[in-house]
Design an enzyme around this catalytic site. Structure first.
Site, PDB file in Angstrom:
ATOM      1  N   GLY A 481       0.827  -1.205   0.000  1.00  0.00           N
ATOM      2  CA  GLY A 481       0.000   0.000   0.000  1.00  0.00           C
ATOM      3  C   GLY A 481       0.854   1.244   0.000  1.00  0.00           C
ATOM      4  O   GLY A 481       2.057   1.201   0.263  1.00  0.00           O
ATOM      5  N   GLY A 484       0.046   8.335   3.261  1.00  0.00           N
ATOM      6  CA  GLY A 484       0.595   9.671   3.440  1.00  0.00           C
ATOM      7  C   GLY A 484       2.024   9.620   3.949  1.00  0.00           C
ATOM      8  O   GLY A 484       2.859  10.451   3.618  1.00  0.00           O
ATOM      9  N   PHE A 485       2.328   8.595   4.727  1.00  0.00           N
ATOM     10  CA  PHE A 485       3.628   8.474   5.347  1.00  0.00           C
ATOM     11  C   PHE A 485       4.660   7.947   4.364  1.00  0.00           C
ATOM     12  O   PHE A 485       5.818   8.334   4.386  1.00  0.00           O
ATOM     13  CB  PHE A 485       3.494   7.522   6.533  1.00  0.00           C
ATOM     14  CG  PHE A 485       4.779   7.124   7.199  1.00  0.00           C
ATOM     15  CD1 PHE A 485       5.231   7.824   8.298  1.00  0.00           C
ATOM     16  CD2 PHE A 485       5.514   6.048   6.731  1.00  0.00           C
ATOM     17  CE1 PHE A 485       6.417   7.455   8.908  1.00  0.00           C
ATOM     18  CE2 PHE A 485       6.690   5.679   7.353  1.00  0.00           C
ATOM     19  CZ  PHE A 485       7.148   6.383   8.444  1.00  0.00           C
ATOM     20  N   GLY A 486       4.265   7.059   3.505  1.00  0.00           N
ATOM     21  CA  GLY A 486       5.200   6.439   2.580  1.00  0.00           C
ATOM     22  C   GLY A 486       4.614   5.152   2.040  1.00  0.00           C
ATOM     23  O   GLY A 486       3.412   5.062   1.835  1.00  0.00           O
ATOM     24  N   ARG A 487       5.479   4.158   1.829  1.00  0.00           N
ATOM     25  CA  ARG A 487       5.024   2.925   1.203  1.00  0.00           C
ATOM     26  C   ARG A 487       5.156   1.753   2.152  1.00  0.00           C
ATOM     27  O   ARG A 487       6.044   1.733   2.983  1.00  0.00           O
ATOM     28  CB  ARG A 487       5.876   2.647  -0.020  1.00  0.00           C
ATOM     29  CG  ARG A 487       5.589   3.626  -1.073  1.00  0.00           C
ATOM     30  CD  ARG A 487       6.647   3.666  -2.142  1.00  0.00           C
ATOM     31  NE  ARG A 487       6.092   4.566  -3.123  1.00  0.00           N
ATOM     32  CZ  ARG A 487       5.527   4.171  -4.256  1.00  0.00           C
ATOM     33  NH1 ARG A 487       5.568   2.940  -4.623  1.00  0.00           N
ATOM     34  NH2 ARG A 487       4.940   5.040  -5.033  1.00  0.00           N
ATOM     35  N   VAL A 488       4.298   0.787   1.979  1.00  0.00           N
ATOM     36  CA  VAL A 488       4.357  -0.408   2.828  1.00  0.00           C
ATOM     37  C   VAL A 488       4.603  -1.630   1.946  1.00  0.00           C
ATOM     38  O   VAL A 488       3.903  -1.835   0.962  1.00  0.00           O
ATOM     39  CB  VAL A 488       3.048  -0.586   3.619  1.00  0.00           C
ATOM     40  CG1 VAL A 488       3.157  -1.793   4.542  1.00  0.00           C
ATOM     41  CG2 VAL A 488       2.750   0.652   4.436  1.00  0.00           C
ATOM     42  N   ASP A 598      -7.641   8.214  14.742  1.00  0.00           N
ATOM     43  CA  ASP A 598      -7.869   7.911  13.330  1.00  0.00           C
ATOM     44  C   ASP A 598      -8.479   6.520  13.197  1.00  0.00           C
ATOM     45  O   ASP A 598      -8.009   5.700  12.424  1.00  0.00           O
ATOM     46  CB  ASP A 598      -6.559   8.032  12.547  1.00  0.00           C
ATOM     47  CG  ASP A 598      -6.793   8.284  11.065  1.00  0.00           C
ATOM     48  OD1 ASP A 598      -7.955   8.557  10.690  1.00  0.00           O
ATOM     49  OD2 ASP A 598      -5.834   8.200  10.286  1.00  0.00           O
TER      50      ASP A 598
END
Ligand SMILES: *[C@@H]1O[C@H](CO)[C@@H](O)[C@H](O)[C@H]1NC(C)=O
Ligand SMILES: *[C@@H]1O[C@H](CO)[C@@H](O)[C@H](O)[C@H]1NC(C)=O
Ligand SMILES: *[C@@H]1O[C@H](CO)[C@@H](O)[C@H](O)[C@H]1NC(C)=O
Ligand SMILES: *[C@@H]1O[C@H](CO)[C@@H](O)[C@H](O)[C@H]1NC(C)=O
Ligand SMILES: *[C@@H]1O[C@H](CO)[C@@H](O)[C@H](O)[C@H]1NC(C)=O
Ligand SMILES: *[C@@H]1O[C@H](CO)[C@@H](O)[C@H](O)[C@H]1NC(C)=O
Ligand SMILES: *[C@@H]1O[C@H](CO)[C@@H](O)[C@H](O)[C@H]1NC(C)=O
Ligand SMILES: *[C@@H]1O[C@H](CO)[C@@H](O)[C@H](O)[C@H]1NC(C)=O
Ligand SMILES: *[C@@H]1O[C@H](CO)[C@@H](O)[C@H](O)[C@H]1NC(C)=O
Ligand SMILES: *[C@@H]1O[C@H](CO)[C@@H](O)[C@H](O)[C@H]1NC(C)=O
Ligand SMILES: *[C@@H]1O[C@H](CO)[C@@H](O)[C@H](O)[C@H]1NC(C)=O
Ligand SMILES: *[C@@H]1O[C@H](CO)[C@@H](O)[C@H](O)[C@H]1NC(C)=O
Length: 802
Positions: A481, A484-488, A598
């Site tokens: 995925g 907003g933080f980056g990629r997983v 959240d």
């Protein structure tokens, strides 16, 4: 990303849709200089100046072209001419940002030679024009934050033998929400404060659309067609939609830009000679490199028929500004406007903005609807200055350790004051547990950062090389995925353990803040229903977190939008109970109480046995201390899940999580997104829509069709009542997470008993025995089991709307 401030509060969406009142500016000066009568120009009425001139003399010049018989009079047919310094003073009723718009047209009048005029214009704080020749018609627009009760505009002829003049002046309030308090720069990424700065509009483009004049824009702006700024290589296709089909949200309203801006867009044209075109759409805007620019890019997906079918990258000056920009998931719908803000510098003579295909997506297309470039006047201040990631993370960890020491000390003290020392926990429930122990990490701790961090007991410190091997060099095939933080990425450790690897985007300031929060929170928390952190890597300025792998992904993908088989009612209840347990532990299990902030179906992940675990603590906050009732904070969270009370009062309590969880319950029952702007107005927000049916006792009318006839009525009733209480308007009226948990367990009991009764074919009674009266178990006891039982790990992150 900038994105910090943007995605606030969709809750009011429905409110907004129902009463989209036009903005009425508190201050609205439209002055036609030198005129003796009201002039209606481009839909607005300009009045003769009256007593606004404070210092200096002005003379009137009228155009020789003026046709006294003609009704075609414009503000460009008269002017005030100044032979010396002259100031206008405007009383300001409402401080804040104001447009200052100046119209100059060197009319022909043989008394003065206006084409030779050269002028300097000042406000109280800024130089708007500096020795500018007015030999042609010129229009200038600024926005200035007026903090006092008046605004002074001073006109000065550049030299003693020339004159100054102006044809018309506008001083008009700007809605507070139009320009944010801060925006991010790129390369390096850092937030800068904007509220004290003045802006001069240099470009305001309507991609693929017609010229829009003040009569087409509620805020009186001009939008020009973009064609002349397109780079020659951009093969562009103009797409259009019906302007009335544009669905504004709370973050992008009709003040952000008129619907005619969003109703047209440029997209990638197809080149007959090239099979899979791969190029960027690039706009090249000549600018003065000695200034910085505020860049706002407007988007609206007016072509897609389905969600997630248009994903592209945005570049500003060749810097990647927004990767994998997926409008439908950012806005939770199609035809919903969206915009991104940046502060850009350029060393060259022009600023470029591009959109182009994202190599990760299998879609090759990109779009842009509008572009605004404002020159920044005044000195730029950075909001936060952070050095390298390693330094920052280290210091945060040190702070975390200090906090821990303080907490431990205060905890000890309070236990002593209690006099019994028992409390609810055995030992220190918030103790950061080393997952792999110090001994295992130390032999690998070759880098300085690992050594310095390993003493903080935050799980295993991975070397970058290990992460590279685990993820096959961040192989895009193992991408789980993008958020907003980056990629997983999915990965496998040397010992075969499956993990989810979250790699922060080093340029994302928000990512940095969330990285810290997440490490801090997760290091304190261990629970069967919270996703576990296995370790981290901060080598080479990387921000990498390693989690347990959750084989069944986010709850949301089991509800809608995928091919996964529908969950049974019992499974749904068990998932909700698991998540409620996780949240209940957050609120009460850790000594300070933690508010997740959240809670949503993409942040509830399911493991291989469909056990629910709460994930993503990037926005979490430690709850109020004993003598406070709330935490005051800027509103953050996800559209559709936000507690209306939190939004109104900016006071955060654990009841905000309860509200969001109520939305989750409704989503689980109805299998539709929390917010779906494509639906008829009254159905857009699930919280409102489901409440209407729940209040009528007809919740089963809108529940997932897969459940029809397979749900025990009493169980459904209990579930509906629980969700209804969670969604109460006021936090005080909502139950605690513990109560919610109890009620859900009751609903499960009803479901299980009814199926047991059915099996026994015993329809004689509905009476339920053996409802557990103490559903809350000792969370501290569970903690230890988890470390051993959870062998398979992960986290999936769905692209999120913030
Ligand atoms: C000009 O317009 C203002 C308000 O827009 C109005 O109060 C005034 O009476 C008008 N004057 C004339 C001469 O029409
Ligand atoms: C304004 O005009 C008057 C007379 O025309 C003159 O005495 C005065 O000095 C002028 N003031 C300025 C500021 O130019
Ligand atoms: C210049 O403007 C003045 C003031 O309105 C006017 O009286 C005069 O006739 C104009 N001159 C010409 C040549 O139009
Ligand atoms: C004034 O208007 C008349 C008719 O509208 C036109 O014929 C004439 O050229 C105009 N004069 C000027 C100076 O624009
Ligand atoms: C009105 O004036 C503008 C410029 O002053 C001119 O371009 C336009 O053609 C005129 N319109 C009419 C109907 O005379
Ligand atoms: C007005 O000034 C400009 C520039 O100084 C000059 O080129 C032009 O000839 C002048 N026009 C008249 C009518 O004096
Ligand atoms: C204004 O600009 C002109 C030419 O553009 C230049 O000659 C003059 O020196 C400038 N004046 C000032 C005060 O900077
Ligand atoms: C204007 O400036 C004041 C004081 O610096 C600030 O509090 C306010 O938020 C600013 N307004 C806007 C709209 O930026
Ligand atoms: C702008 O508004 C004017 C007046 O209402 C209208 O005639 C014109 O068609 C509008 N422009 C567009 C592009 O819709
Ligand atoms: C534009 O196209 C030319 C020729 O195809 C190519 O040499 C050049 O690099 C391209 N420029 C950009 C910015 O893509
Ligand atoms: C981009 O999308 C538009 C509208 O759907 C389509 O007409 C165009 O062919 C697409 N471009 C490419 C390169 O696929
Ligand atoms: C688009 O522009 C960016 C930045 O200049 C560049 O890195 C990227 O390779 C370009 N993409 C294409 C397909 O040309």
């Amino acid at each position: 990303m900038v994105f910090i401030t943007r995605p606030l509060v969709l809750l009011l969406l429905v409110l907004f849709l129902s009463c989209s009142a036009l903005y009425t500016p508190p201050d609205n000066y439209l002055i036609s200089c030198g005129s003796s009568q009201n002039i209606t120009f481009q839909g607005r009425t300009f009045v003769p100046e009256s007593l606004l001139l404070q210092t200096g003399n002005s003379s009137v010049a009228a155009s020789t072209n003026s046709n006294s018989t003609s009704s075609n009079i414009s503000i460009y047919q008269t002017a005030c001419v100044f032979s010396g310094l002259a100031s206008y003073r405007f009383k300001i009723a409402s401080p804040g940002r104001h447009w200052i718009r100046l119209h100059f047209s060197p009319i022909k009048n043989y008394t003065w030679n206006l084409t030779s005029a050269s002028i300097t214009v000042l406000t109280d704080d800024f130089v708007l024009l500096n020795n500018v020749s007015l030999s042609n018609q010129i229009f200038k627009e600024y926005t200035v934050n007026v903090t006092t009760d008046s605004l002074t505009l001073t006109f000065i002829p550049s030299n003693s033998y020339s004159v100054a003049f102006v044809n018309a002046i506008e001083v008009v309030s700007v809605p507070d929400t139009l320009i944010p308090d801060q925006a991010t720069t790129l390369n390096p990424s850092s937030p800068v404060a904007l509220s004290h700065l003045a802006f001069e509009t240099v470009y305001r483009l309507n991609m693929g659309g017609p010229l829009l004049t003040p009569e087409n824009d509620t805020l009186g702006r001009r939008w020009e067609n973009d064609a002349e700024y397109l780079h020659v290589n951009s093969s562009v296709l103009v797409v259009t939609a019906n302007p009335s089909s544009i669905r504004y949200s709370v973050s992008a309203t009709q003040e952000t830009a008129p619907n005619m801006v969003y109703a047209t867009a440029d997209m990638m044209g197809e080149d007959a000679n090239v099979a899979a075109p791969s190029f960027n759409l690039t706009w090249v805007l000549p600018v003065d490199p000695s200034f910085s620019y505020f860049v706002r890019v407007h988007f609206c997906d007016i072509v897609s028929q389905a969600m997630n079918t248009l994903v592209f990258n945005l570049y500003v000056n060749d810097d990647l500004a927004h990767r994998s920009l997926d409008l439908s998931s950012l806005t939770n719908g199609l035809r919903v406007p969206y915009f991104d803000d940046y502060v850009a510098h350029t060393s060259g003579e022009s600023l470029t903005v591009s959109v182009g295909p994202d190599s990760l997506a299998d879609i090759t297309n990109a779009t842009m609807s509008g572009l605004e470039v404002l020159k920044i006047r005044g000195s730029i201040k950075k909001v936060v200055i952070i050095g390298s990631a390693v330094v920052a993370v280290t210091s945060v960890l040190l702070i975390a350790v200090c906090c821990y020491c303080c907490l431990a000390a205060s905890r000890k003290k309070s236990l002593q004051e209690d006099g019994n020392g028992n409390g609810k926990g055995n030992g220190h429930p918030w103790l950061p547990l080393p997952l792999y122990g110090l001994s295992q990490t130390s032999h690998k701790s070759n880098t300085a950062s690992c050594i310095s961090l390993s003493s903080t007991h935050l799980g295993r410190c991975f070397m970058f090389q290990e992460i590279m091997e685990a993820t096959n060099k961040f192989d895009e095939c193992s991408l789980l995925g993008v958020g907003g933080f980056g990629r997983v990425y999915r990965g496998t450790l040397e010992d075969g353990t499956k993990v989810a690897v979250k790699r922060g985007n080093p340029r994302s300031e928000q990512g940095m803040a969330e990285f810290r929060t997440e490490i801090e929170m997760l290091s304190k928390l261990r629970h069967r229903h919270l996703v576990s952190l296995i370790g981290y890597c901060d080598e080479r300025s990387e921000m990498i977190l390693v989690y347990e792998y959750m084989a069944n992904g986010p709850l949301r993908s089991h509800l809608y939008g995928g091919e996964l088989p529908p969950l049974s009612w019992k499974q749904r209840l068990e998932v909700c109970i698991g998540a409620a347990r996780g949240l209940h532990y957050l609120h009460t299990g850790a000594s300070l109480g933690i508010i997740h902030r959240d809670v949503k179906t993409t942040n509830i992940l399911l493991d291989e046995n469909l056990v629910a675990k709460v994930a993503d603590f990037g926005l979490s906050k430690t709850g109020p201390s004993l003598d406070q009732t709330h935490v005051s904070t800027a509103v953050k969270g996800s559209f559709g899940y936000l507690d209306p009370e939190y939004f109104r009062r900016q006071q955060l309590t654990e009841k905000s999580d309860v509200y969001s969880f109520g939305v989750v319950l409704m989503e689980v029952l109805c299998c539709r997104p929390a917010l779906n702007p494509v639906l008829p107005r009254e159905q857009v927000n699930i919280a409102e829509w489901a409440m209407v049916w729940q209040k009528k006792g007809l919740l089963d009318q809108i529940m997932d069709g897969n459940l029809t006839g397979k749900v025990n009525t009493a169980s459904l009733k209990k579930f509906g009542e629980t969700a209804e209480k969670c969604l109460e308007e006021y936090g005080v009226d909502r139950p605690s997470m513990g109560d919610v948990l109890w009620n859900l367990e009751y609903a499960l009991q009803l479901e299980e008993t009814s199926s047991a009764l059915m099996e026994a074919d015993d329809n004689s009674t509905n009476h339920i025995h053996g409802i557990p009266m103490a559903p809350m178990e000792s969370f501290d006891n569970r903690t230890d089991d988890d470390a051993t039982t959870s062998a398979v790990f992960s986290q999936l992150v769905h692209p999120r709307g913030r």
